[in-house]
Design a protein around this motif. Structure first.
Motif, PDB file in Angstrom:
ATOM      1  N   ASN B  58       0.818  -1.216   0.000  1.00  0.00           N
ATOM      2  CA  ASN B  58       0.000   0.000   0.000  1.00  0.00           C
ATOM      3  C   ASN B  58       0.854   1.268   0.000  1.00  0.00           C
ATOM      4  OD1 ASN B  58      -2.313  -1.458  -0.204  1.00  0.00           O
ATOM      5  ND2 ASN B  58      -2.920  -1.242   1.952  1.00  0.00           N
ATOM      6  N   ILE B  63      -1.205   4.415  -1.590  1.00  0.00           N
ATOM      7  CA  ILE B  63      -2.436   4.457  -0.770  1.00  0.00           C
ATOM      8  C   ILE B  63      -2.086   4.998   0.623  1.00  0.00           C
ATOM      9  CG2 ILE B  63      -4.197   3.011   0.334  1.00  0.00           C
ATOM     10  CD1 ILE B  63      -4.025   1.167  -2.169  1.00  0.00           C
ATOM     11  N   ASN B 118      -5.769   5.351   7.133  1.00  0.00           N
ATOM     12  CA  ASN B 118      -5.680   4.019   6.541  1.00  0.00           C
ATOM     13  C   ASN B 118      -5.879   2.980   7.641  1.00  0.00           C
ATOM     14  OD1 ASN B 118      -4.884   3.943   3.562  1.00  0.00           O
ATOM     15  ND2 ASN B 118      -3.554   5.580   4.321  1.00  0.00           N
TER      16      ASN B 118
END
Lengths: 374, 374
Positions: B58, B63, B118
C-alpha cells in the motif's frame, strides 16, 4: 379477539389518573406516562401500558418508593452520579438525562450515571431526549439477572439494553436494543403460545440450549440456573462472546461507574437496585452540526435504497420501524392485549378509578390473551 | 510445518528496520511496530506481523503516504477532528488517542475523530493506551465495505470493530470486536483449508446464506455483491439487526462525525479513506477511581468463577484470553505462518534487508501455509 385498540387520549388519561392515585406529582406523572406511551407508539408493547399493573405491584411492595428524592452524590462540569434512593426509574432517568443534556450544552459532552433506581422503561426514550435537542444521546440500564455469560449457566447479567439516538432526517438514527439475543418478553410470548423456541435463545439449568420457554422462565424465577443467551448465541463461532461483551459495556457504564449494584446482585432485600448510564454529546464539538446531520441522513438513505437480498422486502435503518409503528398507531390506535385489559380492570377497582370512564361498556374476557402476538 | 516461532526481539528488529526503510521516522516506526507486535502478543495473528507485506504494497501504491502530515481541522477542549491526509493509520491513530487522553486528563472526557486515514491495526490498542493511563478508552474504525445490512446483498458497512478498555485487576476489561459475525481473516482461513463455513456467516451475490468462503471472497473482490453478515446473523430472529446497529454506531463515531468517507465509499481513487473514532474518560469524574476499579475487578472475578455450563471448561472475561496469549508467546515465541515467512523473505529482497540476519539459516518452504490455523 386478542387485542383492543384504544386512542392515545384514552390511555394517556388512564395512566395520568393512575399515577396521580399512586401518589406521584403532576410533573412526575407526566414523565412516566410519556415514557410508557412512547414505548407503545414505538411498537414496543412490553414496555408500554402493559407495565402499569407491574409498577403498581412494585409500589405496593415498597420496591418503588413514590416519595423518594434522588440525590446527586458527585458532580463535575461533565458528569454526575445520582443515587435514586429507590424511586421510580422513569423519573430518575428523565432528570438524569436532562442533567446530561444541560451539561453537554455547556461543556460539549457529559455523562450521568445512576444507582439505586428501578426499571426505567425503554432505554431509547432518554437517548431520544438528547436527539430532540439536536444532541447525540446514549442511555443504558442493567436489569435483574437473566443473561448467562458465554460458557456459564448462572444468569450474571441483565438484558442490559443500550439505546442510542443521533439526529437525522427523515428519522433520527435510533437504535434501542437489549444485548441478549431476545428479551424475556419474547420467552413469555412463546411460553404463552406453547411454541418451541429456537434453541440458540436460552439455556436450561445445566447451561444447555433449550427450546422450552416455560422451563427456562421457571428456572430463572426459582434461581435454578440457566437464562437467556447473549446476542450471538451460545458459542464463540457465532459471536456469543461479543453480545456478552456489549452487556458488560452496559454494566460498566451503569452499575460499575455509579458504584451501584451489578445485575447479578439486584432485586435483593425488597429493592430494585437498578443502575443506569446516560451520555449526551453536542455534535457541534466536531464542527458543523447540520453538515454532520446531512452526512448521516445521506448514508441512511443509501442503506435503505441499497440492493435487496433475493426474497427480502425492505432494508430498514434503525428508527424507521418505530416511526412506521407510530404512523400505524395514529391511524388504528394503541393495541392492548386482553391480559393487560384484565389487569387494568383489576387495577381500576383497586385504586378507585371507574374503568368504564375510559373504556365505555367494553368488558375484558374472563381468561386472557391466547392469540398471536402483534 | 505450518508455523515458525520467533522471539519478540527478532520480529521487533525486522519491523523496525523495515519501517525505517519505508521512510518512516524513528518515532513513527516505533509506534507502528508496537501496534503490530501487540496484536501478535494478543493472539491476533491477522493484524500482526503478517500485515507487513500488505502495508508495504500500500505504501508502494501510494495508498499510504509515508510523508503525510495529519492536520487538526477542528478542536474544542473536549474534542478534535483530524484529517490524516492519507498517512499511516497506526501513527495517525496513536496521535489522535494521545490527544484524547490529554484532553480527558484536563476536561474529564474527550472524543477525537479522524478522516482520511488508513488501516490502523487492532482497535483495542488505542483503547488500551487510555487504560494504561488509568482512563477508560474507546476506539473504533470503519473499513473497506464487507458487511451487508440486514435484508441487503451489497456490502455497505465495514467489519467496523470497536475496542473498549477499562482499568481492572488482574487484567483490564478489554473488549475488541468486529461488529460482523466473523472477520474477513476467518473466511480467508476457511477458503485456504477448503472447509465449508457455517452459513450464518456470509451471503452470496444474491444475499443468500453461503458456506463457500472462496465464492464470497471472490464476489467481494469483484464487487459482485454479497459479504459478511452482522453479528447476530442474517435475520432478526437471531438479532442480525443488532449487529448491524453496532456497525452503524461505529460508522457514526468514525466516518460521520469526522465528515469522512462512509465504508461503502472507501478505497476509491487509489486512497484508503478510512475513518476512526476515539474517546477517553477519566473515571475520577464519577468519584473514587480506585473504588470503581475494584468494583469492576470484583465483578469480573465473580463472572469467571460463576457456575460452568455442563461440558464447558472455563468462563472468560474480556481481556483474559489476550493476557493468556501473551503468557504463551513469552514462553514459545510469536507464531508466524509459512505464507508470511515467504512474504517477509520477498520483502527483505525488495527493500534490501538481509533475511538471514533475522532468521539465520531458516528457509521458508516454496509453497505456503496449508495446515490448521492456530
Amino acid at each position: 379477539m386478542g387485542y383492543q385498540y384504544w386512542s392515545h387520549e384514552t390511555l394517556h388519561k388512564l395512566c395520568t389518573e393512575a399515577f396521580l392515585k399512586f401518589g406521584f406529582s403532576e410533573r412526575d406523572t407526566s414523565i412516566i406516562t410519556d415514557v410508557l406511551l412512547t414505548s407503545d407508539f414505538n411498537g414496543v408493547e412490553s414496555h408500554g401500558v402493559q407495565r402499569l399493573a407491574r409498577y403498581h405491584q412494585n409500589i405496593k411492595k415498597g420496591i418503588i418508593r413514590v416519595d423518594a428524592k434522588a440525590e446527586t452524590v458527585f458532580e463535575t462540569p461533565v458528569s454526575a452520579v445520582i443515587d435514586g434512593h429507590d424511586g421510580m426509574g422513569q423519573v430518575i432517568a428523565y432528570n438524569a438525562m436532562k442533567l446530561a443534556i444541560e451539561k453537554a450544552e455547556k461543556s460539549g459532552i457529559a455523562m450521568v450515571t445512576v444507582r439505586n433506581s428501578n426499571h426505567y422503561g425503554i432505554a431509547g426514550y432518554y437517548a431520544k431526549m438528547a436527539a430532540k435537542e439536536g444532541l447525540m444521546g446514549i442511555s443504558c440500564t442493567n436489569t435483574n439477572p437473566i443473561m448467562v455469560p458465554t460458557h456459564g449457566k448462572r444468569a450474571m447479567l441483565g438484558t442490559n439494553p443500550i439505546g442510542i439516538a443521533i439526529p437525522a432526517e427523515p428519522y433520527d438514527f435510533y437504535f434501542d436494543s437489549s444485548t441478549t439475543v431476545v428479551t424475556r418478553g419474547k420467552l413469555e410470548v412463546y411460553n404463552k403460545l406453547g411454541y418451541p423456541m429456537p434453541s440458540c435463545w436460552a439455556v436450561d439449568e445445566k447451561g444447555q440450549g433449550c427450546s422450552d420457554a416455560g422451563r427456562v422462565l421457571a428456572n430463572i424465577a426459582a434461581h435454578r440456573g440457566g437464562g437467556i443467551l447473549p446476542l450471538g448465541g451460545d458459542n464463540e463461532t457465532t459471536g456469543g462472546h461479543k453480545g456478552y461483551g456489549w452487556a458488560m459495556v452496559c454494566e460498566i457504564f451503569s452499575s460499575i461507574i455509579s458504584m451501584g449494584t451489578t445485575s447479578n446482585e439486584t432485586g435483593k432485600d425488597g429493592r430494585g437496585q437498578i443502575s443506569h448510564g446516560f451520555a449526551a454529546i453536542n455534535p457541534a464539538i466536531f464542527g458543523d452540526a447540520e453538515a454532520i446531520k446531512k452526512h448521516l441522513s445521506d448514508y441512511l438513505e443509501k442503506l435503505r435504497t441499497s440492493p435487496l437480498a433475493d426474497g427480502a422486502e425492505r432494508i430498514y435503518t434503525h428508527g424507521e420501524k418505530e416511526a412506521l409503528a407510530g404512523d400505524r398507531i395514529i391511524k388504528d390506535g394503541i393495541p392492548v392485549n386482553d391480559n393487560t385489559m384484565i389487569e387494568i380492570m383489576d387495577l381500576c377497582t383497586d385504586i378507585g378509578l371507574d374503568f368504564s370512564e375510559y373504556f365505555g361498556d367494553y368488558t375484558p374476557p374472563e381468561s386472557g390473551f391466547k392469540g398471536n402476538p402483534i
